[in-house]
Design a protein around this motif. Sequence first.
Motif, PDB file in Angstrom:
ATOM      1  N   VAL A   9      37.734  22.798  63.518  1.00 31.19           N
ATOM      2  CA  VAL A   9      38.866  22.121  62.893  1.00 31.19           C
ATOM      3  C   VAL A   9      39.628  21.384  63.981  1.00 31.19           C
ATOM      4  CG1 VAL A   9      41.040  22.425  61.655  1.00 31.19           C
ATOM      5  CG2 VAL A   9      39.071  23.863  61.101  1.00 31.19           C
ATOM      6  N   GLU A  10      39.840  20.100  63.816  1.00 34.44           N
ATOM      7  CA  GLU A  10      40.587  19.297  64.775  1.00 34.44           C
ATOM      8  C   GLU A  10      42.070  19.516  64.557  1.00 34.44           C
ATOM      9  OE1 GLU A  10      41.636  17.472  67.746  1.00 34.44           O
ATOM     10  OE2 GLU A  10      39.504  17.139  67.399  1.00 34.44           O
ATOM     11  N   ARG A  11      42.782  19.990  65.594  1.00 35.71           N
ATOM     12  CA  ARG A  11      44.208  20.267  65.479  1.00 35.71           C
ATOM     13  C   ARG A  11      45.063  19.209  66.167  1.00 35.71           C
ATOM     14  NH1 ARG A  11      45.466  25.951  67.560  1.00 35.71           N
ATOM     15  NH2 ARG A  11      44.299  25.177  69.326  1.00 35.71           N
ATOM     16  N   ARG A  12      44.455  18.252  66.832  1.00 36.87           N
ATOM     17  CA  ARG A  12      45.223  17.239  67.542  1.00 36.87           C
ATOM     18  C   ARG A  12      45.887  16.284  66.566  1.00 36.87           C
ATOM     19  NH1 ARG A  12      40.191  16.991  70.759  1.00 36.87           N
ATOM     20  NH2 ARG A  12      40.581  18.216  72.603  1.00 36.87           N
ATOM     21  N   ILE A  13      47.099  15.884  66.898  1.00 41.14           N
ATOM     22  CA  ILE A  13      47.823  14.914  66.081  1.00 41.14           C
ATOM     23  C   ILE A  13      47.477  13.494  66.509  1.00 41.14           C
ATOM     24  CG2 ILE A  13      50.128  14.041  65.514  1.00 41.14           C
ATOM     25  CD1 ILE A  13      51.114  16.957  65.877  1.00 41.14           C
ATOM     26  N   ASN A  14      47.404  13.282  67.829  1.00 46.29           N
ATOM     27  CA  ASN A  14      47.116  11.955  68.356  1.00 46.29           C
ATOM     28  C   ASN A  14      45.611  11.717  68.452  1.00 46.29           C
ATOM     29  OD1 ASN A  14      49.826  12.891  69.448  1.00 46.29           O
ATOM     30  ND2 ASN A  14      49.891  10.711  69.801  1.00 46.29           N
ATOM     31  N   ARG A  15      45.237  10.473  68.325  1.00 54.47           N
ATOM     32  CA  ARG A  15      43.832  10.081  68.356  1.00 54.47           C
ATOM     33  C   ARG A  15      43.233  10.278  69.750  1.00 54.47           C
ATOM     34  NH1 ARG A  15      41.082   4.288  66.844  1.00 54.47           N
ATOM     35  NH2 ARG A  15      39.015   4.988  67.387  1.00 54.47           N
ATOM     36  N   LEU A  44      39.517  10.603  75.797  1.00 49.83           N
ATOM     37  CA  LEU A  44      40.857  10.442  76.348  1.00 49.83           C
ATOM     38  C   LEU A  44      41.832  10.283  75.203  1.00 49.83           C
ATOM     39  CD1 LEU A  44      39.296   7.948  78.562  1.00 49.83           C
ATOM     40  CD2 LEU A  44      40.966   9.379  79.674  1.00 49.83           C
ATOM     41  N   GLY A  45      43.034  10.783  75.407  1.00 51.99           N
ATOM     42  CA  GLY A  45      44.084  10.629  74.417  1.00 51.99           C
ATOM     43  C   GLY A  45      45.426  10.534  75.105  1.00 51.99           C
ATOM     44  N   THR A  46      46.475  10.425  74.330  1.00 49.35           N
ATOM     45  CA  THR A  46      47.822  10.292  74.861  1.00 49.35           C
ATOM     46  C   THR A  46      48.191  11.471  75.743  1.00 49.35           C
ATOM     47  OG1 THR A  46      48.458   9.085  72.877  1.00 49.35           O
ATOM     48  CG2 THR A  46      50.238   9.998  74.198  1.00 49.35           C
ATOM     49  N   TYR A  47      47.779  12.668  75.388  1.00 48.14           N
ATOM     50  CA  TYR A  47      48.207  13.861  76.099  1.00 48.14           C
ATOM     51  C   TYR A  47      47.090  14.610  76.813  1.00 48.14           C
ATOM     52  CZ  TYR A  47      52.483  13.051  73.557  1.00 48.14           C
ATOM     53  OH  TYR A  47      53.621  12.484  73.055  1.00 48.14           O
TER      54      TYR A  47
END
Length: 75
Positions: A9-15, A44-47
């Motif tokens: 399950v993907e829990r990340r909010i940002n792409r 890679l993502g924002t965080y």
Amino acid sequence: MRSSTGLEVERRINRRYDLRMPLQYRVTQEGHPSRSGTGMTYDLGTYGVGFHCRRPLPAGAHIFMSIAWPTKCAD
């Protein structure tokens, strides 16, 4: 995290972006000598940055990295 069906399950909010770029890293951890290595990003993502390297990195260590970003060509 896994769902009740056993699927991830993907829990990340940002792409996160699927990008493969070489990187160099240095790991520091209190009481241990620093060590360096190379790896390859896979997303890679924002965080955050997901990357693979040859040896496992210690939990709780500080990681300094340099990513080989592509340069923009002149028009």
